[in-house]
Motif scaffolding. Structure first.
Motif, short mmCIF file in Angstrom:
data_model
loop_
_atom_site.label_atom_id
_atom_site.label_comp_id
_atom_site.label_asym_id
_atom_site.label_seq_id
_atom_site.Cartn_x
_atom_site.Cartn_y
_atom_site.Cartn_z
N ARG A 343 0.83 -1.21 0.00
CA ARG A 343 0.00 0.00 0.00
C ARG A 343 0.86 1.25 0.00
N LYS A 344 0.50 2.22 -0.83
CA LYS A 344 1.28 3.46 -0.94
C LYS A 344 0.53 4.69 -0.42
N LYS A 345 -0.71 4.47 0.01
CA LYS A 345 -1.52 5.62 0.40
C LYS A 345 -2.56 5.20 1.42
N VAL A 346 -2.79 6.05 2.43
CA VAL A 346 -3.82 5.81 3.44
C VAL A 346 -4.80 6.98 3.40
N TYR A 347 -6.08 6.65 3.40
CA TYR A 347 -7.12 7.69 3.30
C TYR A 347 -7.63 8.09 4.68
N PRO A 348 -8.03 9.36 4.84
CA PRO A 348 -8.75 9.75 6.06
C PRO A 348 -10.13 9.12 6.05
N LYS A 349 -10.91 9.38 7.07
CA LYS A 349 -12.27 8.84 7.09
C LYS A 349 -13.04 9.24 5.84
N GLN A 350 -13.85 8.28 5.37
CA GLN A 350 -14.61 8.51 4.14
C GLN A 350 -16.11 8.50 4.43
N THR A 363 -13.89 3.79 7.42
CA THR A 363 -12.48 3.76 6.98
C THR A 363 -12.25 2.56 6.06
N LYS A 364 -13.31 2.03 5.49
CA LYS A 364 -13.24 0.79 4.71
C LYS A 364 -12.36 0.90 3.48
N LEU A 365 -12.22 2.11 2.94
CA LEU A 365 -11.46 2.27 1.72
C LEU A 365 -10.00 1.85 1.89
N ASN A 366 -9.53 1.81 3.13
CA ASN A 366 -8.15 1.41 3.40
C ASN A 366 -7.99 -0.11 3.49
N ASP A 367 -9.09 -0.83 3.33
CA ASP A 367 -9.03 -2.29 3.46
C ASP A 367 -8.71 -3.01 2.15
N GLY A 368 -8.61 -2.28 1.05
CA GLY A 368 -8.36 -2.94 -0.23
C GLY A 368 -7.98 -1.96 -1.30
N LEU A 373 -12.90 7.43 -9.48
CA LEU A 373 -13.84 7.61 -10.58
C LEU A 373 -13.98 9.09 -10.92
N LEU A 374 -14.32 9.35 -12.17
CA LEU A 374 -14.53 10.73 -12.60
C LEU A 374 -15.93 11.22 -12.24
N SER A 375 -16.85 10.28 -12.05
CA SER A 375 -18.22 10.64 -11.68
C SER A 375 -18.80 9.60 -10.74
N LYS A 376 -19.86 9.94 -10.07
CA LYS A 376 -20.48 9.02 -9.12
C LYS A 376 -21.14 7.86 -9.85
N PRO A 377 -20.92 6.63 -9.39
CA PRO A 377 -21.52 5.46 -10.05
C PRO A 377 -22.99 5.32 -9.72
N TYR A 383 -17.45 5.78 -2.29
CA TYR A 383 -16.88 6.49 -1.15
C TYR A 383 -16.43 7.88 -1.59
N LEU A 384 -16.66 8.85 -0.73
CA LEU A 384 -16.22 10.22 -0.99
C LEU A 384 -15.10 10.59 -0.02
N VAL A 385 -13.99 11.08 -0.58
CA VAL A 385 -12.86 11.56 0.21
C VAL A 385 -12.48 12.93 -0.34
N GLU A 386 -12.76 13.96 0.44
CA GLU A 386 -12.43 15.33 0.02
C GLU A 386 -12.98 15.60 -1.39
N ASN A 387 -14.23 15.24 -1.58
CA ASN A 387 -14.96 15.45 -2.84
C ASN A 387 -14.47 14.59 -4.00
N GLU A 388 -13.52 13.69 -3.73
CA GLU A 388 -13.11 12.73 -4.74
C GLU A 388 -13.92 11.45 -4.56
N CYS A 389 -14.29 10.83 -5.68
CA CYS A 389 -15.16 9.65 -5.64
C CYS A 389 -14.36 8.38 -5.92
N TYR A 390 -14.60 7.32 -5.09
CA TYR A 390 -13.87 6.06 -5.22
C TYR A 390 -14.83 4.87 -5.09
N ILE A 391 -14.42 3.79 -5.70
CA ILE A 391 -15.04 2.49 -5.39
C ILE A 391 -13.92 1.56 -4.93
N GLN A 392 -14.32 0.48 -4.27
CA GLN A 392 -13.32 -0.46 -3.78
C GLN A 392 -13.46 -1.79 -4.52
#
Length: 406
Positions: A343-350, A363-368, A373-377, A383-392
């Motif tokens: 792992r190269k990055k740890v996220y704050p609470k999402q 904090t699930k985004l740190n589990d995998g 994503l460029l837009s919300k699925p 997951y939202l982190v500082e207005n950035e959108c992610y999936i796991q």
């Protein structure tokens, strides 16, 4: 204490899954195809097997001479009322005493040194005849309860060469640890999820343990004690496979072994990345410009084993089911997502937003592996982190090619 005992009894009962003869036969004979002498002159120990309930015992007695076994040892953990009523068949002077008309309940040790040809149905009378045929065959009650960790069972383990059984799933970590502490070969059944246990994955990563030759991650049917809790869907699936009654299916069961077999050396046929993007049967890949890359791992996301690109030089995150196709000469295993080694990055609470719109702080985004994503699925958790959108991504193992084709 009463509730504790009831819990222990329920756990033990839920750990009793009796493997089908056909599954055992298919797995063991895969090793014989690779090396006919795999079991020759070896002591096989089935240390979680009552001989009157275990198809492992039945298989090895029936094939004792074919395999060229030196000795077969079985020990039962759960006392067998059937076995204890039949000890007198063997002329044993250690028959358990009776109490109020019932035999004393014991665990048993069963040692086979010689087996004559068996004809017809393999039943209790046939077992008795086999035992009587050679004075060196032995069946005696154990002093303890037959727990594989007990001193007397450990002494039998030390005498053995190969352990073959279906151990309690709830004790799988401890069971495997004991096998490796005593440097034993094994063919055992476990849960596919055990692959990523911190006690198990290092053995797989360093090629000291691997998946068996057959049935991994597919529907295996097991008999269970009468009265066991069985999900109706699993009971019905077992019935559709031809097993009606006290049977269940476990779709995530698999064989673990450190015996060599031919499938382990078969190279996995693959397409190039360009070919996958053009021809893949999976909609997550076909037609895309490239593979997704994780935001928190220096690796690409490969959601299907058959979509591993043959020409990618870097690290790839692949499903756990990849291990059923793993060829150690073709790939190197580097780690898995929840070990955090790569792992190269740890996220704050999402903020987690479920597909039904429910929001929660996690904090699930740190589990995998996380994919930005460029837009919300639509219709999936994100997951939202500082207005950035992610999936796991689902649970992933990280691999790379040992040598790329020229």
């Amino acid at each position: 204490m009463a509730n504790h005992n009831l819990t222990n009894a329920k756990t033990a009962k839920n750990d009793e899954f009796y493997t089908q003869f056909a599954d055992i036969q298919k797995e063991i004979e895969a090793y014989l195809e690779y090396n006919p002498d795999t079991f020759r002159s070896k002591v096989v120990y089935c240390n979680c097997d009552d001989p009157f309930e275990s198809n492992f015992f039945r298989y090895f007695v029936l094939n004792f001479n074919k395999l060229g076994l030196k000795q077969l040892i079985t020990t039962s953990y759960k006392p067998s009322p059937v076995a204890n009523t039949q000890l007198e068949l063997f002329g044993d002077d250690k028959v358990p005493t009776k109490s109020k008309g019932h035999p004393k309940v014991t665990a048993n040790k069963f040692i086979i040194n010689k087996v004559h040809d068996i004809g017809g149905e393999f039943n209790l009378k046939e077992v008795a005849r086999q035992l009587k045929a050679n004075k060196h065959n032995e069946w005696t009650p154990l002093e303890g309860d037959g727990d594989f960790r007990s001193d007397e069972c450990v002494e039998l383990l030390k005498r053995s060469d190969i352990v073959v059984t279906n151990p309690p799933f709830s004790l799988f970590r401890e069971y495997v640890k004991q096998l490796f502490e005593h440097n034993k070969k094994c063919v055992i059944i476990g849960n596919m999820n055990a692959i990523t246990y911190k006690e198990i994955f290092p053995l797989i990563k360093t090629n000291r343990l691997w998946l068996g030759a057959t049935g991994n991650g597919s529907d295996m049917v097991f008999a269970v004690p009468n009265g066991s809790e069985i999900a109706e869907s699993d009971r019905q699936k077992a019935a559709r496979l031809g097993y009606v009654g006290d049977y269940t299916r476990l779709g995530n069961s698999c064989w673990f072994t450190n015996l060599d077999h031919g499938r382990r050396h078969q190279p996995l046929p693959l397409m190039t990345m360009k070919e996958n993007l053009k021809y893949s049967k999976h909609k997550e890949i076909k037609g895309k410009k490239t593979y997704n890359k994780y935001d928190n791992f220096d690796a690409i996301e490969v959601p299907y084993t058959d979509s591993i690109p043959s020409d990618y030089k870097g690290v790839m995150g692949v499903p756990k089911s990849f291990l059923d196709k793993y060829n150690p000469n073709q790939f190197e295993i580097l780690g898995y997502d929840k070990s955090h080694d790569l792992r190269k990055k740890v996220y704050p609470k999402q903020q987690q937003i479920n597909k039904d719109g429910k929001k929660s702080s996690v904090t699930k985004l740190n589990d995998g592996g996380a994919i930005k994503l460029l837009s919300k699925p639509v219709d999936m958790t994100y997951y939202l982190v500082e207005n950035e959108c992610y999936i796991q991504a689902f649970s992933r193992i990280f691999i790379r090619h040992r040598k790329l084709p020229k």
